[in-house]
Write a protein that holds these residues in place. Structure first.
Motif, PDB file in Angstrom:
ATOM      1  N   ALA A  12      48.794  18.049  30.932  1.00 38.20           N
ATOM      2  CA  ALA A  12      47.288  18.149  30.958  1.00 38.20           C
ATOM      3  C   ALA A  12      46.642  16.800  31.166  1.00 38.20           C
ATOM      4  O   ALA A  12      45.291  16.721  31.467  1.00 38.20           O
ATOM      5  CB  ALA A  12      46.697  19.024  29.755  1.00 38.20           C
ATOM      6  N   SER A  13      47.297  15.870  30.904  1.00 36.91           N
ATOM      7  CA  SER A  13      46.753  14.587  30.989  1.00 36.91           C
ATOM      8  C   SER A  13      46.277  13.945  32.241  1.00 36.91           C
ATOM      9  O   SER A  13      45.540  13.060  32.193  1.00 36.91           O
ATOM     10  CB  SER A  13      47.642  13.425  30.113  1.00 36.91           C
ATOM     11  N   GLY A  14      47.164  14.400  33.332  1.00 35.65           N
ATOM     12  CA  GLY A  14      47.057  13.541  34.516  1.00 35.65           C
ATOM     13  C   GLY A  14      47.758  12.490  35.020  1.00 35.65           C
ATOM     14  O   GLY A  14      47.914  12.180  35.927  1.00 35.65           O
ATOM     15  N   TRP A  15      48.785  12.237  33.934  1.00 33.47           N
ATOM     16  CA  TRP A  15      49.787  11.220  34.287  1.00 33.47           C
ATOM     17  C   TRP A  15      50.740  11.812  35.174  1.00 33.47           C
ATOM     18  O   TRP A  15      51.149  13.202  35.109  1.00 33.47           O
ATOM     19  CB  TRP A  15      50.632  10.902  32.797  1.00 33.47           C
ATOM     20  N   PRO A  16      51.234  11.190  36.113  1.00 37.33           N
ATOM     21  CA  PRO A  16      51.965  11.635  37.155  1.00 37.33           C
ATOM     22  C   PRO A  16      53.482  12.023  36.653  1.00 37.33           C
ATOM     23  O   PRO A  16      54.280  11.481  35.983  1.00 37.33           O
ATOM     24  CB  PRO A  16      52.348  10.312  38.139  1.00 37.33           C
ATOM     25  N   VAL A  17      53.824  13.561  36.640  1.00 35.81           N
ATOM     26  CA  VAL A  17      54.972  14.086  36.242  1.00 35.81           C
ATOM     27  C   VAL A  17      56.028  14.226  37.421  1.00 35.81           C
ATOM     28  O   VAL A  17      55.595  14.908  38.239  1.00 35.81           O
ATOM     29  CB  VAL A  17      54.771  15.249  35.539  1.00 35.81           C
ATOM     30  N   LYS A  18      57.080  13.298  37.279  1.00 34.16           N
ATOM     31  CA  LYS A  18      57.965  13.479  38.582  1.00 34.16           C
ATOM     32  C   LYS A  18      58.629  14.997  38.613  1.00 34.16           C
ATOM     33  O   LYS A  18      59.096  15.464  39.480  1.00 34.16           O
ATOM     34  CB  LYS A  18      58.863  12.407  38.649  1.00 34.16           C
ATOM     35  N   ALA A  19      59.010  15.353  37.320  1.00 40.04           N
ATOM     36  CA  ALA A  19      60.040  16.389  37.259  1.00 40.04           C
ATOM     37  C   ALA A  19      59.916  17.240  36.041  1.00 40.04           C
ATOM     38  O   ALA A  19      59.402  16.556  35.021  1.00 40.04           O
ATOM     39  CB  ALA A  19      61.473  16.045  37.280  1.00 40.04           C
ATOM     40  N   LEU A  20      59.934  18.567  36.015  1.00 42.08           N
ATOM     41  CA  LEU A  20      59.882  19.159  34.825  1.00 42.08           C
ATOM     42  C   LEU A  20      60.966  20.295  34.756  1.00 42.08           C
ATOM     43  O   LEU A  20      61.157  20.932  35.521  1.00 42.08           O
ATOM     44  CB  LEU A  20      58.338  20.183  34.839  1.00 42.08           C
ATOM     45  N   PHE A  21      61.501  20.432  33.412  1.00 43.75           N
ATOM     46  CA  PHE A  21      62.679  21.482  33.259  1.00 43.75           C
ATOM     47  C   PHE A  21      62.414  22.085  32.171  1.00 43.75           C
ATOM     48  O   PHE A  21      62.000  21.534  31.047  1.00 43.75           O
ATOM     49  CB  PHE A  21      63.821  20.491  33.135  1.00 43.75           C
ATOM     50  N   GLY A  22      62.020  23.408  32.102  1.00 42.93           N
ATOM     51  CA  GLY A  22      61.792  23.992  31.122  1.00 42.93           C
ATOM     52  C   GLY A  22      62.384  25.457  31.051  1.00 42.93           C
ATOM     53  O   GLY A  22      63.253  25.975  32.029  1.00 42.93           O
ATOM     54  N   THR A  23      62.624  25.998  29.768  1.00 40.33           N
ATOM     55  CA  THR A  23      63.321  27.353  29.879  1.00 40.33           C
ATOM     56  C   THR A  23      62.452  28.605  30.328  1.00 40.33           C
ATOM     57  O   THR A  23      61.251  28.145  30.687  1.00 40.33           O
ATOM     58  CB  THR A  23      63.504  27.651  28.317  1.00 40.33           C
ATOM     59  N   ALA A  24      63.108  29.591  30.453  1.00 40.02           N
ATOM     60  CA  ALA A  24      62.399  30.862  31.101  1.00 40.02           C
ATOM     61  C   ALA A  24      61.300  31.049  30.392  1.00 40.02           C
ATOM     62  O   ALA A  24      60.075  31.599  30.678  1.00 40.02           O
ATOM     63  CB  ALA A  24      63.554  31.921  31.514  1.00 40.02           C
ATOM     64  N   ASP A  25      61.452  31.019  29.004  1.00 39.27           N
ATOM     65  CA  ASP A  25      60.409  31.453  28.067  1.00 39.27           C
ATOM     66  C   ASP A  25      59.253  30.580  28.243  1.00 39.27           C
ATOM     67  O   ASP A  25      58.047  30.990  28.192  1.00 39.27           O
ATOM     68  CB  ASP A  25      61.102  31.569  26.689  1.00 39.27           C
ATOM     69  N   PHE A  26      59.455  29.042  28.250  1.00 40.15           N
ATOM     70  CA  PHE A  26      58.395  28.224  28.492  1.00 40.15           C
ATOM     71  C   PHE A  26      57.633  28.390  29.739  1.00 40.15           C
ATOM     72  O   PHE A  26      56.091  28.413  29.722  1.00 40.15           O
ATOM     73  CB  PHE A  26      59.081  26.822  28.297  1.00 40.15           C
ATOM     74  N   LEU A  27      58.365  28.564  30.771  1.00 40.96           N
ATOM     75  CA  LEU A  27      57.633  28.673  32.208  1.00 40.96           C
ATOM     76  C   LEU A  27      56.828  30.008  32.095  1.00 40.96           C
ATOM     77  O   LEU A  27      56.040  30.143  32.914  1.00 40.96           O
ATOM     78  CB  LEU A  27      58.864  28.548  32.951  1.00 40.96           C
ATOM     79  N   GLY A  28      57.509  30.946  31.571  1.00 37.04           N
ATOM     80  CA  GLY A  28      57.011  32.354  31.558  1.00 37.04           C
ATOM     81  C   GLY A  28      55.566  32.414  30.823  1.00 37.04           C
ATOM     82  O   GLY A  28      54.667  32.974  31.312  1.00 37.04           O
ATOM     83  N   ARG A  29      55.504  31.557  29.618  1.00 34.00           N
ATOM     84  CA  ARG A  29      54.253  31.639  28.895  1.00 34.00           C
ATOM     85  C   ARG A  29      53.303  30.443  29.264  1.00 34.00           C
ATOM     86  O   ARG A  29      52.043  30.500  29.096  1.00 34.00           O
ATOM     87  CB  ARG A  29      54.528  31.291  27.563  1.00 34.00           C
TER      88      ARG A  29
END
Length: 250
Positions: free
Chosen positions: A38-55
Motif C-alpha cells: 500500500a505504500s507505493g514502494w516498488p515491489v519486484k515480486a510477491l509470493f503468497g499462499t492461496a489463502d492470502f491471495l484469495g483474501r
C-alpha cells in the motif's frame, strides 16, 4: 511455487552484501507485506499462499511479479518459523543525505548492533513522530530481515541515514543530548526550545569517545532499583517520551 532462481535470491537477501549488490530486501508476514504494497514502494515480486491471495485479490496488482506458493516454501526462504501469508521482494529506498530541520527531534544511534533493538527504536520513532534517525556506519543495517520484522511497518515512515556521526553532529545548530548513566534527570530537564538530537550509544559500551565532545547535555533516566542498566530500546522510549512531553509544554 517459488522458482529456484527466486528462492536463491531471497535467501541471499538475508545478508547485507547481497542486499547491497541487488538493491533489494524482503518483507514477510501478512500485515507488513500489505503495508509495503500500500505504500507505493516498488515491489519486484510477491509470493503468497492461496489463502492470502484469495483474501487480498488486489495485492498482486501492486507487484511487478506475483506467484502463488505454499506456506512451507515461504518458511524455507524467509526467516519466520511460521508464515502462511506472503513474502514481498522490495527495492531498497535511496534517501538524500540528512539535513537538519529546526524544531525536529532526531535520534542518533552510535554502534547499535542488535537488529531487534534497532527495529524497536524505529517503531518508537514512528510512534512519537520522529521522521529521521542518524546511524553510525557500523550500526546494524536497517533492512536486515530481523530489523524489518521488529519494526512492524514503521520502516516505511522513518528514514535512516548512515553517515559519519561526528561529521554531522559537528555542524548542527540544535542541542545534542547524550544518554549516559549519569547526567541531568530526564524528568526534570528545562528545555530552551523544542527539537534537538538524542544520542544513544552501543549496548555494551555506551556513546563512543569520539562523540563525547559533541554532546551538549548529558541526560539520564533515574533508577529507583538496583538494575545495572536498561535495554537501549526501552531507554529510547523513556527519553523520547519525556523530551516530547517537556517540549510540548514549553
Amino acid at each position: 511455487m517459488i522458482s529456484q532462481k527466486w528462492a536463491k535470491l531471497i535467501k541471499s537477501l538475508h545478508l547485507k552484501k547481497f542486499r547491497k549488490a541487488e538493491q533489494l530486501f524482503f518483507v514477510e508476514g501478512e500485515k507488513a507485506v500489505m503495508e509495503v504494497l500500500a505504500s507505493g514502494w516498488p515491489v519486484k515480486a510477491l509470493f503468497g499462499t492461496a489463502d492470502f491471495l484469495g483474501r487480498h485479490p488486489d495485492a498482486a496488482i501492486a507487484a511487478e511479479l506475483a506467484h502463488p506458493c505454499t506456506a512451507s516454501e515461504l518458511e524455507q526462504v524467509g526467516t519466520f518459523t511460521s508464515n502462511n501469508a506472503a513474502i514481498a521482494v522490495v527495492e531498497l529506498p535511496h534517501y538524500a543525505p540528512f539535513a537538519e530541520q529546526n524544531g525536529d527531534w532526531v535520534l542518533v544511534l552510535d554502534q547499535i548492533n542488535d537488529p531487534g533493538n534497532l527495529g524497536t527504536i524505529i517503531r518508537i520513532a514512528d510512534w512519537y513522530g520522529i521522521g529521521h534517525i542518524l546511524c553510525s556506519t557500523d550500526t546494524v543495517d536497517a533492512f536486515n530481515p530481523k530489523v524489518i520484522a521488529s519494526a512492524k511497518g514503521s520502516f516505511l515512515r522513518v528514514k535512516l541515514h548512515y553517515q559519519p556521526l561526528a561529521e554531522v553532529l559537528g555542524k548542527v545548530r540544535q542541542p545534542v543530548f547524550g544518554a549516559y548513566l549519569g547526567g541531568e534527570s530526564v524528568h526534570q530537564l528545562q528545555l530552551a526550545s523544542s527539537g534537538g538530537f538524542i544520542v544513544l550509544g552501543n549496548e555494551a559500551n555506551g556513546i563512543s569517545n569520539e562523540l563525547e565532545p559533541l554532546i551538549s547535555r548529558r541526560i539520564t533516566i533515574p533508577a529507583f532499583g538496583d538494575a545495572e542498566s536498561l535495554n537501549v530500546g526501552i531507554a529510547c522510549a523513556v527519553i523520547v517520551d519525556n523530551l516530547q512531553r517537556l517540549s510540548s509544554t514549553e
